[in-house]
Structures are given as structure tokens and as C-alpha cells.
Design an enzyme around this catalytic site. Structure first.
Site, short mmCIF file in Angstrom:
data_model
loop_
_atom_site.label_atom_id
_atom_site.label_comp_id
_atom_site.label_asym_id
_atom_site.label_seq_id
_atom_site.Cartn_x
_atom_site.Cartn_y
_atom_site.Cartn_z
CB CYS A 1 -68.86 57.36 -39.75
SG CYS A 1 -69.84 55.87 -39.34
N GLY B 1 -66.56 62.22 -41.68
CA GLY B 1 -66.77 63.78 -41.62
C GLY B 1 -66.27 63.91 -39.95
CB CYS C 1 -64.36 59.65 -29.38
SG CYS C 1 -65.67 60.49 -30.07
C1 LIG Z 1 -67.11 60.34 -34.75
S1 LIG Z 1 -67.58 61.14 -36.21
C2 LIG Z 1 -66.45 60.72 -37.33
C3 LIG Z 1 -65.07 61.24 -37.09
C4 LIG Z 1 -64.08 61.37 -38.17
N1 LIG Z 1 -63.89 59.50 -38.59
C5 LIG Z 1 -62.83 61.80 -38.10
O1 LIG Z 1 -61.78 61.15 -37.64
O2 LIG Z 1 -62.70 62.98 -38.49
C6 LIG Z 1 -69.07 60.40 -36.92
C7 LIG Z 1 -69.40 60.97 -38.29
O3 LIG Z 1 -70.61 59.88 -38.57
C8 LIG Z 1 -71.51 60.81 -39.22
N2 LIG Z 1 -72.77 59.98 -39.28
C9 LIG Z 1 -73.86 60.41 -38.71
N3 LIG Z 1 -74.76 59.40 -39.17
C10 LIG Z 1 -74.17 58.65 -40.00
C11 LIG Z 1 -74.78 57.68 -40.85
N4 LIG Z 1 -75.96 56.98 -40.79
N5 LIG Z 1 -73.73 57.18 -41.92
C12 LIG Z 1 -72.52 57.54 -41.99
N6 LIG Z 1 -72.00 58.47 -41.27
C13 LIG Z 1 -72.94 59.10 -40.23
C14 LIG Z 1 -71.41 62.26 -38.57
O4 LIG Z 1 -72.13 63.09 -39.26
C15 LIG Z 1 -70.18 62.58 -38.14
O5 LIG Z 1 -69.41 63.06 -39.09
#
Ligand SMILES: C[S@@+](CC[C@H](N)C(=O)[O-])C[C@H]1O[C@@H](n2cnc3c(N)ncnc32)[C@H](O)[C@@H]1O
Length: 475
Positions: free
Chosen positions: A296, A298, A414
Site C-alpha cells: 500500500c 502511495g 497511522c
Molecule cells: C496509509 S497510506 C500508505 C502510505 C504510504 N505507505 C507512505 O508511507 O507514503 C495507504 C495507501 O493505500 C492505498 N490503498 C487503498 N486501497 C488499497 C488497496 N486495495 N490495495 C493497495 N493499496 C490501497 C491508498 O490509496 C493509500 O495510498
């Protein structure tokens, strides 16, 4: 400008993202040119948050640039916009009492100004007459003398009591509700914190106070590019306590720093740095073949740190993110690093299994990072939790498939909400036969970690966001 430039009691900074284009960031028109410009900017931020669900911390920087507000003017606008957004529940209760009507019956544009005025009266050292007069001016310029008279009357009533006296008058009687009211949090969120603190629930007030204070800016020194000591020297910051990559800054716009512009450093809470580092330190059964995965990823903060650490060991990181524009952000943050970005759903990313290390930094309520997102506490709802907890379980199930026997998954949020943290981990241990490792050993030197095996960081204990992490090994 007024005596309002004296340091205010509380302030902030943050992150987030939607509907944040600077539509409202046009220069003030002629009718606004005689107004107090920092307050006008703060009012426009509150309006953007209310009308189009914008994130204050994304709207404000563009607006300051457009209007060429800098130095003390920018600091005042920031303090007022973020402070009023953060304290909204408390301010609205006081305003409703003074107006003698429910908040829903007050016009939105008037409410923005009333919140701004009430914030100055209750939570800053701005002289009361300046807080009231500048608010009245803002309304008169836009809505005429009648509405200005209403704002004047309400704010004069607000000014008749101190914040502590208003709390005495309006706070609910139950202990959690009272603390929540006093420190401007929704009661349900205060209860989430109390539940997560468990036997340490006596620390609830400390959490709420820390969550309401202006957080330091945390920088991450990119491994292989610059050391934290060099970064601290270059920025005038202080080397972090726990992450070997962390530097703390007192304030200012980190985007203007050369080290950040040149990609040697980024902005990242120290807790997030500790999460990425914990995954890199986790003991594997068998050799590390250098196949790491961020499921995950982004917008790429942890992927950048993991990519750099994997690269030092000769490995590579696969980074998965379903949202295309967030995947673009990962590419930007990790260019020149051994990172392959995939636009895919982490529940079925189409990657070959056998990873040594997998980070599941799951989408969550973000209740542990509220101090960096001024309005977020009033937007989140208890009903958000169930859907996220389901997605978190599914992502962890996918990671359990993709990790090799003897490999490690680090699950992180978080958020300290028990339904997003220990409940998800316990479920994964039971369903997928994973072994919980003592995660405290993966954050060496960090005090106040309790009984384990998972780690819950707190702003009042470690000065980080309230990050949760649990390391799980596949037998
Ligand atoms: C808490 S953020 C991650 C932050 C990132 N690890 C960083 O340090 O910049 C969670 C991310 O998971 C993504 N996300 C949402 N649904 C998801 C899915 N089904 N599979 C993978 N990622 C997903 C969101 O778009 C978001 O970018």
C-alpha cells in the site's frame, strides 16, 4: 496589522488531499483590500474546508503564495486557519450558546468568521477588541452591517468568559466527554484513544493535549544521500531521537529547503520512518534474497526509505498502489532508487509470490495523525471503521500469500483504533497461521512501548504520530 502577532498559544501543520485546488486562492478583490489579509486568508481556508471538503493544509500554502503573504503574516494566517479548523467542536458549542440557536441555523459564511473570531478570543493572545473588530470588518465587507451586527454581538458574548469558563459551563459531565470537549476532540475519538491506552487510560489527557499541539516538522535524511547530522546542519534542525534518519524542524515551509528540493531529504513523521526501518530490521528465517514489497505504497514516503535500504543491500522493492495519481507520486519520490511501481489492488496485485519482506501500511482512519490534519477529526465518523477493517484484513491475507515461508510482514496503521490494529493482527495470526514477533525489538532505543508484542507509538510518549506496527512471520 494588530498586536495579534504576539505568539499564539496553539498552532499546527499537516497533510491530506481532495478538492484542494486554489479556486479560492485568487487575490482579494477591491472590496477586500482594506481588510486584515492574514485573517481574510484564514477565513477563506475555513470556507474551502466547509464548502468543498478541502484539506486546510493543502489549500493554505497555495493561497499564501497567491496573495504573497509571508513571514509573520503567513504565520498568523496559518495559526488562525489551522487552529480554528482543529478546535471546531469546542468553538461551535460556544458560538451556539452565545447565538442562542443551533449551529445548523447560522449561515455558513458567518459561521466561518465566528469560528475565526472565537478561536482568537479563546485560544490566542490576540487582544479581544482586535479579534472582534477584524471579524466584524470581514463580515461587513461581504454581507453588510446587519450581519456584521450579529457577529459583533455573538463575539462580545464569547469574550465574556475564558476558555476554561466555557468548558466549565458547556462540557458534558462524563470524564471522557469532558476531556474530549476541553481539548477539542469528538468524544468518540477520545474514547478510541482511551481504549487503545487500556490500563494506561490515565494518560488520555496527555494524548489529547499532544494531539492538539503544533507538531514539529520531521524530515527524513535519505540513506545513501545525506546523514541526519549533515541534514540538521544544513537546515538548522535537530537530529531526531529514535530514527537514525530523522531531523526535527521547529516550523517553516520544508518545501523551500534545498535538501528537500534536491531530493536528499523528505518530510516524514519519525514514526513512519521507524515503521519502514522496523521492516528492514526484522529477522528472517533463511537468507534475504532482496525481494521486498510495499503493498500500500502511495504516496511513497515509506517506499522511498525502503527502496534506499533495499538498494544498500543490493535488493529491490516492488511498490503497489491502486490510485494512479498516487502511483505517480511514488515514481517521483523513488526515482533513481531500485523501486518498481505497480498500479494494482494490493488484494490481488498480480505479482509472483516469494517476497522476503512485505510492508502492509494499510489504508486506515488516520486517527493517529490528526495533529497533522487540522480538520480531519471533525470529518471522520465511527462508521468509517468497519469498511477499513475489512480491507485491512484482506490486504493482510494477500500479504500472507505473497510472503515466502520464513519471510516477514510488517502490518502498520497511522491509527491506534483497536479494530484497525490488534484485532486485525489477531485475526491474521489465527486465519493464516502467522507468528507474531516481538516488534519492540525492531524499534531499538524507543522507550514506553509497553508489554508488546506489537508496538503502539503515541505523540505524548515518543513525539511521533500514533503509529501502530506488528511484525508477523510466516512459518
Ligand atoms: C496509509 S497510506 C500508505 C502510505 C504510504 N505507505 C507512505 O508511507 O507514503 C495507504 C495507501 O493505500 C492505498 N490503498 C487503498 N486501497 C488499497 C488497496 N486495495 N490495495 C493497495 N493499496 C490501497 C491508498 O490509496 C493509500 O495510498
Amino acid at each position: 496589522m494588530s498586536e495579534s502577532r504576539r505568539p499564539a498559544r496553539r498552532g499546527q501543520s499537516g497533510s491530506g488531499g481532495r478538492n484542494n485546488r486554489p479556486r479560492q486562492a485568487r487575490r482579494p478583490d477591491a472590496s477586500q483590500s482594506g481588510l486584515d489579509q492574514p485573517r481574510l486568508a484564514a477565513r477563506d481556508v475555513l470556507r474551502a474546508v466547509r464548502e468543498r471538503d478541502a484539506y486546510a493544509n493543502l489549500v493554505l500554502p497555495g493561497l499564501l503564495r497567491e496573495r504573497r503573504l509571508d513571514g509573520r503574516d503567513a504565520a498568523l494566517a496559518t495559526e488562525l486557519a489551522y487552529g480554528a479548523a482543529r478546535a471546531r467542536g469546542l468553538l461551535d458549542a460556544v458560538i451556539a450558546d452565545c447565538a442562542g440557536r443551533p449551529i445548523a441555523e447560522i449561515d455558513g459564511p458567518l459561521l466561518d468568521v465566528l469560528q475565526l473570531g472565537a478561536y482568537q478570543l479563546l485560544r490566542t493572545r490576540v487582544a479581544p477588541h482586535a479579534a472582534v473588530a477584524t471579524s466584524v470588518d470581514l463580515v461587513r465587507a461581504e454581507a453588510g452591517p446587519g450581519k456584521a451586527g450579529f457577529v459583533n454581538a455573538v463575539l462580545r458574548r464569547v469574550s465574556e468568559r475564558s476558555e476554561a469558563e466555557w468548558v466549565e459551563r458547556l462540557a458534558p459531565a462524563d470524564p471522557v466527554g469532558r476531556l474530549a470537549f476541553e481539548h477539542a476532540h469528538p468524544t468518540w475519538i477520545a474514547q478510541v484513544f482511551a481504549d487503545a491506552l487500556g490500563a494506561d487510560a490515565g494518560e488520555l489527557e496527555d494524548v489529547l493535549v499532544a494531539d492538539d499541539a503544533r507538531p514539529a516538522v520531521h524530515l527524513v535524511a535519505r540513506p545513501g544521500e545525506i546523514s541526519s547530522e549533515e541534514l540538521a546542519l544544513a537546515t538548522g534542525g535537530e537530529v531526531g531521537r529514535y530514527s537514525p534518519y530523522a531531523v526535527y524542524l521547529d516550523g517553516g515551509d520544508p518545501g523551500l529547503l534545498d535538501a528537500v528540493r534536491e531530493g536528499l531529504a523528505g518530510v516524514q513523521d519519525e514514526g513512519s520512518q521507524l515503521v519502514a526501518r522496523a521492516l528492514s530490521l526484522a529477522p528472517l528465517d533463511g537468507p534475504d534474497t532482496g525481494r521486498w514489497l510495499d503493498l500500500c505504497a502511495g504516496p511513497g514516503g515509506k517506499a522511498a526509505l525502503l527502496g534506499a535500504l533495499a538498494g544498500i543491500e543490493g535488493g529491490r522493492l516492488d511498490a503497489v498502489e491502486p490510485v494512479a495519481h498516487r502511483a505517480d507520486l511514488i515514481r517521483k519520490t523513488t526515482k533513481e532508487l531500485p523501486v518498481d511501481v505497480h498500479v494494482a489492488d494490493g488484494r490481488d496485485p498480480g505479482l509472483e509470490g516469494g517476497f522476503d519482506r512485505i510492508l502492509v501500511d494499510a489504508p486506515c482512519t488516520g486517527l493517529g495523525a490528526l495533529r497533522r490534519r487540522p480538520e480531519a477529526r471533525w470529518r471522520r465518523q465511527p462508521s468509517d471503521v468497519a469498511g477499513l477493517a475489512k480491507l485491512q484484513r484482506e490486504l493482510l491475507a494477500s500479504a500472507a500469500e505473497l510472503v515466502r515461508p520464513g519471510g516477514v510482514i510488517l502490518y502498520a496503521t497511522c491509527s491506534p483504533h483497536l479494530s484497525e490494529t490488534v484485532a486485525v493482527v489477531a485475526d491474521a495470526v489465527r486465519r493464516h497461521g502467522l507468528t507474531a514477533l516481538d516488534t519492540r525489538e525492531l524499534v531499538p532505543g524507543v522507550p514506553g512501548l509497553g508489554d508488546g508484542p506489537s508496538v503502539q507509538l503515541w505523540p505524548h510518549r515518543q513525539g511521533t504520530d500514533a503509529m501502530f506496527m506488528a511484525a508477523l512471520r510466516k512459518p
